[in-house]
Design a protein around this motif. Structure first.
Motif, PDB file in Angstrom:
ATOM      1  N   ALA A 139      -4.279  11.502  -8.085  1.00 19.49           N
ATOM      2  CA  ALA A 139      -4.191  10.179  -8.719  1.00 19.49           C
ATOM      3  C   ALA A 139      -3.549   9.172  -7.770  1.00 19.49           C
ATOM      4  CB  ALA A 139      -3.388  10.278 -10.011  1.00 19.49           C
ATOM      5  N   LEU A 140      -2.476   9.596  -7.108  1.00 20.13           N
ATOM      6  CA  LEU A 140      -1.779   8.716  -6.180  1.00 20.13           C
ATOM      7  C   LEU A 140      -2.668   8.347  -4.989  1.00 20.13           C
ATOM      8  CD1 LEU A 140       0.908   7.335  -5.443  1.00 20.13           C
ATOM      9  CD2 LEU A 140       1.542   9.421  -4.233  1.00 20.13           C
ATOM     10  N   CYS A 141      -3.337   9.345  -4.397  1.00 16.97           N
ATOM     11  CA  CYS A 141      -4.207   9.104  -3.239  1.00 16.97           C
ATOM     12  C   CYS A 141      -5.375   8.188  -3.600  1.00 16.97           C
ATOM     13  CB  CYS A 141      -4.745  10.424  -2.701  1.00 16.97           C
ATOM     14  SG  CYS A 141      -3.500  11.438  -1.872  1.00 16.97           S
ATOM     15  N   THR A 142      -5.956   8.420  -4.770  1.00 14.79           N
ATOM     16  CA  THR A 142      -7.089   7.597  -5.209  1.00 14.79           C
ATOM     17  C   THR A 142      -6.668   6.143  -5.366  1.00 14.79           C
ATOM     18  OG1 THR A 142      -8.060   9.492  -6.377  1.00 14.79           O
ATOM     19  CG2 THR A 142      -8.858   7.301  -6.978  1.00 14.79           C
ATOM     20  N   LEU A 143      -5.540   5.927  -6.005  1.00 16.70           N
ATOM     21  CA  LEU A 143      -5.042   4.563  -6.199  1.00 16.70           C
ATOM     22  C   LEU A 143      -4.750   3.888  -4.859  1.00 16.70           C
ATOM     23  CD1 LEU A 143      -2.654   5.130  -9.235  1.00 16.70           C
ATOM     24  CD2 LEU A 143      -4.789   3.829  -9.245  1.00 16.70           C
ATOM     25  N   MET A 144      -4.164   4.645  -3.927  1.00 16.22           N
ATOM     26  CA  MET A 144      -3.830   4.071  -2.627  1.00 16.22           C
ATOM     27  C   MET A 144      -5.084   3.732  -1.834  1.00 16.22           C
ATOM     28  SD  MET A 144      -0.462   6.143  -1.277  1.00 16.22           S
ATOM     29  CE  MET A 144      -0.418   5.136   0.197  1.00 16.22           C
ATOM     30  N   MET A 145      -6.074   4.623  -1.860  1.00 17.02           N
ATOM     31  CA  MET A 145      -7.312   4.385  -1.123  1.00 17.02           C
ATOM     32  C   MET A 145      -8.066   3.173  -1.679  1.00 17.02           C
ATOM     33  SD  MET A 145      -7.805   6.343   1.448  1.00 17.02           S
ATOM     34  CE  MET A 145      -7.010   7.770   2.194  1.00 17.02           C
ATOM     35  N   LEU A 146      -8.000   2.989  -2.984  1.00 17.11           N
ATOM     36  CA  LEU A 146      -8.701   1.862  -3.601  1.00 17.11           C
ATOM     37  C   LEU A 146      -7.940   0.549  -3.439  1.00 17.11           C
ATOM     38  CD1 LEU A 146      -9.913   3.519  -6.942  1.00 17.11           C
ATOM     39  CD2 LEU A 146     -11.271   3.055  -4.892  1.00 17.11           C
ATOM     40  N   TYR A 147      -6.616   0.634  -3.493  1.00 12.98           N
ATOM     41  CA  TYR A 147      -5.796  -0.580  -3.518  1.00 12.98           C
ATOM     42  C   TYR A 147      -5.489  -1.111  -2.119  1.00 12.98           C
ATOM     43  CZ  TYR A 147      -1.940  -3.704  -4.784  1.00 12.98           C
ATOM     44  OH  TYR A 147      -1.119  -4.802  -4.951  1.00 12.98           O
ATOM     45  N   ILE A 148      -5.211  -0.185  -1.185  1.00 11.98           N
ATOM     46  CA  ILE A 148      -4.816  -0.614   0.156  1.00 11.98           C
ATOM     47  C   ILE A 148      -6.060  -0.784   1.026  1.00 11.98           C
ATOM     48  CG2 ILE A 148      -3.451  -0.065   2.199  1.00 11.98           C
ATOM     49  CD1 ILE A 148      -1.596   1.549   0.433  1.00 11.98           C
ATOM     50  N   ASN A 149      -6.468  -2.022   1.218  1.00  8.63           N
ATOM     51  CA  ASN A 149      -7.646  -2.343   2.026  1.00  8.63           C
ATOM     52  C   ASN A 149      -7.265  -3.314   3.133  1.00  8.63           C
ATOM     53  OD1 ASN A 149      -7.452  -4.874   0.663  1.00  8.63           O
ATOM     54  ND2 ASN A 149      -8.629  -4.016  -1.040  1.00  8.63           N
ATOM     55  N   LYS A 150      -8.270  -3.863   3.814  1.00  9.19           N
ATOM     56  CA  LYS A 150      -8.011  -4.734   4.951  1.00  9.19           C
ATOM     57  C   LYS A 150      -7.277  -6.018   4.563  1.00  9.19           C
ATOM     58  CE  LYS A 150     -11.829  -3.102   7.824  1.00  9.19           C
ATOM     59  NZ  LYS A 150     -13.077  -3.479   8.534  1.00  9.19           N
ATOM     60  N   SER A 151      -7.473  -6.464   3.333  1.00  9.17           N
ATOM     61  CA  SER A 151      -6.814  -7.705   2.892  1.00  9.17           C
ATOM     62  C   SER A 151      -5.426  -7.444   2.309  1.00  9.17           C
ATOM     63  CB  SER A 151      -7.685  -8.399   1.834  1.00  9.17           C
ATOM     64  OG  SER A 151      -7.851  -7.568   0.691  1.00  9.17           O
ATOM     65  N   PHE A 152      -5.065  -6.176   2.189  1.00 11.36           N
ATOM     66  CA  PHE A 152      -3.775  -5.810   1.604  1.00 11.36           C
ATOM     67  C   PHE A 152      -2.627  -6.188   2.544  1.00 11.36           C
ATOM     68  CE2 PHE A 152      -0.310  -2.700   1.246  1.00 11.36           C
ATOM     69  CZ  PHE A 152       0.045  -2.879  -0.081  1.00 11.36           C
ATOM     70  N   GLU A 153      -1.550  -6.697   1.966  1.00 10.49           N
ATOM     71  CA  GLU A 153      -0.362  -7.029   2.737  1.00 10.49           C
ATOM     72  C   GLU A 153       0.763  -6.077   2.357  1.00 10.49           C
ATOM     73  OE1 GLU A 153       0.780 -11.100   2.550  1.00 10.49           O
ATOM     74  OE2 GLU A 153      -1.266 -11.845   2.782  1.00 10.49           O
ATOM     75  N   MET A 154       1.246  -5.327   3.358  1.00 10.42           N
ATOM     76  CA  MET A 154       2.307  -4.354   3.134  1.00 10.42           C
ATOM     77  C   MET A 154       3.655  -5.065   3.103  1.00 10.42           C
ATOM     78  SD  MET A 154       2.655  -0.953   2.742  1.00 10.42           S
ATOM     79  CE  MET A 154       1.413  -0.034   3.638  1.00 10.42           C
ATOM     80  N   LYS A 155       3.967  -5.609   1.928  1.00 15.04           N
ATOM     81  CA  LYS A 155       5.247  -6.290   1.779  1.00 15.04           C
ATOM     82  C   LYS A 155       5.700  -6.206   0.325  1.00 15.04           C
ATOM     83  CE  LYS A 155       3.261 -10.923   1.073  1.00 15.04           C
ATOM     84  NZ  LYS A 155       3.213 -12.311   1.593  1.00 15.04           N
ATOM     85  N   PHE A 156       6.966  -6.504   0.127  1.00 19.61           N
ATOM     86  CA  PHE A 156       7.545  -6.428  -1.216  1.00 19.61           C
ATOM     87  C   PHE A 156       7.247  -7.721  -1.967  1.00 19.61           C
ATOM     88  CE2 PHE A 156      11.047  -6.940  -4.263  1.00 19.61           C
ATOM     89  CZ  PHE A 156      10.935  -5.735  -4.949  1.00 19.61           C
TER      90      PHE A 156
END
Length: 350
Positions: A139-156
Motif C-alpha cells: 500500500a505504501l509503495c503504491t501510494l508513493m509510486m503514484l504520488y511522487i512524480n516529476k512535478s512532485f516537490e519534496m518539501k514540507f
C-alpha cells in the motif's frame, strides 16, 4: 560515518564485556550479527559496482522469471496445504522474496511509468503470503509510486503532510489484523496479565523496563531480544521472570528474536537515539538528492528505509540474510546518488 558507527559498536562491545551482559562468546556473536547489516551497506557503498545495460536487462529478466516462479507457488498454496512452506520454509520468506525481486527490477529499470507498474505487480505477488506487513508495504509503495512524480516537490507543506498521514493510516488499516493480534489480543487488551502476554508483546513490555533499569547504555550485547541471547540464554529473562513464557524459555527460545525494536534495549536510550538518527540521516540525504534530480534513487531509498521500519515491528529482518541484501541494495542506491551529485558539480568533475 562508517568509522563513527564502527566506533559506536566497538564501544558497546567493550561495555558489554565490562558489565558481563552474557558470556564472551555470546557477546562476540551478537556483536557480529548486529554490525553485519551496516558493514554490508558501507562495503557496497564504497565499492560501487557498475553494471552495463545488458547486465541490467538480464537482472530484470531474472526478476520477472523468479516472480513467475513465486506466483506459481502462491497459486499452488491455495490448493495444496503447506505448499509454500515446502519451497520457502515460511510465508515471511515468500513475502520478502517478492519484495527483493520487485526492488531489483525497478532499480535496474529506466524508472518509466511502465516500470513502476511492473514493480507494483511484482510486489503484489507477495500477497499470496498473507503477511500483513507485505500488505502495508505494498500500500505504501503504491501510494508513493503514484504520488511522487516529476512535478512532485519534496518539501514540507500541507499537501505532502496530508499525503503522509493518509499513507500511514492506509498502511495501518491494511495491516490492522496483525497489529490487533500482536498488540491488543496478545497484550493487555486481551485481558491478559504480564505473565500471559504473547512473546512478541512481552518483549516490547519488558524492553521498557530494561530501558529504565539500564540507563543510559542498556543491558549490553546478547542480553535481550536477539538470537545470541537465546542461544546463550541471557540471565535477563530470569531476572524479569520471562523464563516460563512460551517461546522465551531456555529449552525453546524460538520467539526471542521474533522482533527487532525491543532488542534496542540492549543499547539503552543512547542506542535507541543513534539507531533512529541513522535512518533519519539517510532519509534526509535521500530528500536532498531528490531535490537535485535523483528521483528514482531517492524514492527507492525511502521505500527501503520504510521497509526496515515496518519489518522491525515484528521481525528481526535487519539482522537476517534478507535484511543483509536490502542493506546492500541501499548501499548501491546511495553510491549512485553520490556519483550523480558529483557528476553534476562542475568543480568536482574538473
Amino acid at each position: 560515518m562508517f568509522l563513527l558507527i564502527l566506533g559506536i559498536f566497538l564501544f558497546y562491545l567493550v561495555y558489554s564485556l565490562y558489565i558481563g551482559s552474557n558470556s564472551p562468546r555470546a557477546i562476540l556473536m551478537d556483536f557480529v550479527i548486529q554490525i553485519k547489516p551496516y558493514l554490508a551497506f558501507f562495503c557496497v557503498y564504497s565499492m560501487r559496482p557498475v553494471l552495463n545495460a545488458n547486465q541490467k536487462k538480464i537482472i530484470r529478466q531474472l526478476a520477472l522469471l523468479f516472480s513467475l516462479y513465486l506466483l506459481l507457488i502462491g497459486i499452488g498454496d491455495l490448493f495444496i496445504k503447506d505448499f509454500m512452506r515446502l519451497f520457502l520454509s515460511h510465508e515471511s520468506r515468500y513475502a520478502t522474496a517478492a519484495s527483493v525481486l520487485s526492488l531489483c527490477y525497478v532499480y535496474f529499470s529506466n524508472y518509466t511509468s511502465r516500470d513502476k507498474l511492473i514493480f507494483i505487480l511484482l510486489l503484489s505477488v507477495g500477497l499470496f503470503s498473507g503477511r500483513s506487513k507485505l500488505f502495508g508495504f505494498l500500500a505504501l509503495c503504491t501510494l508513493m509510486m503514484l504520488y511522487i512524480n516529476k512535478s512532485f516537490e519534496m518539501k514540507f507543506n500541507a499537501k505532502n503532510t496530508i499525503f503522509l498521514l493518509f499513507a500511514i493510516v492506509a498502511t495501518a488499516i491494511v495491516a490492522k489484523d496483525k497489529i490487533e493480534l500482536y498488540f491488543i489480543t496478545g497484550g493487555f487488551g486481551g485481558g491478559r496479565g504480564v505473565e500471559d502476554l504473547y512473546a512478541r508483546m512481552a518483549l516490547y513490555y519488558f524492553s521498557l523496563r530494561i530501558f529504565r533499569d539500564y540507563i543510559p547504555f542498556g543491558s549490553g550485547f546478547a542480553s535481550y531480544g536477539t538470537y545470541a541471547s537465546g542461544e546463550y540464554y541471557s540471565p535477563i529473562y530470569t531476572k524479569y521472570n520471562m523464563e516460563r513464557m512460551h517461546g522465551l524459555t531456555e529449552a525453546s527460545p524460538s520467539f526471542i528474536a521474533d522482533t527487532y525494536y525491543p532488542a534496542l534495549a540492549q543499547f539503552g536510550i543512547v542506542g535507541l537515539f543513534l539507531f533512529f538518527l541513522f535512518w533519519y540521516y539517510l532519509t534526509h540525504k535521500a530528500i536532498v538528492s531528490f531535490r537535485k534530480g535523483c528521483q528514482k534513487e531517492a524514492v527507492m531509498a525511502i521505500i527501503i528505509i520504510a521497509f526496515f521500519l515496518i519489518e522491525s515491528i515484528s521481525d528481526a529482518t535487519l539482522t537476517h540474510n534478507r535484511g543483509f541484501f536490502m542493506m546492500m541494495l541501499l548501499g548501491l542506491i546511495f553510491s549512485d546518488i553520490k556519483y550523480k551529485l558529483n557528476m553534476s558539480d562542475p568543480e568536482k568533475i574538473k
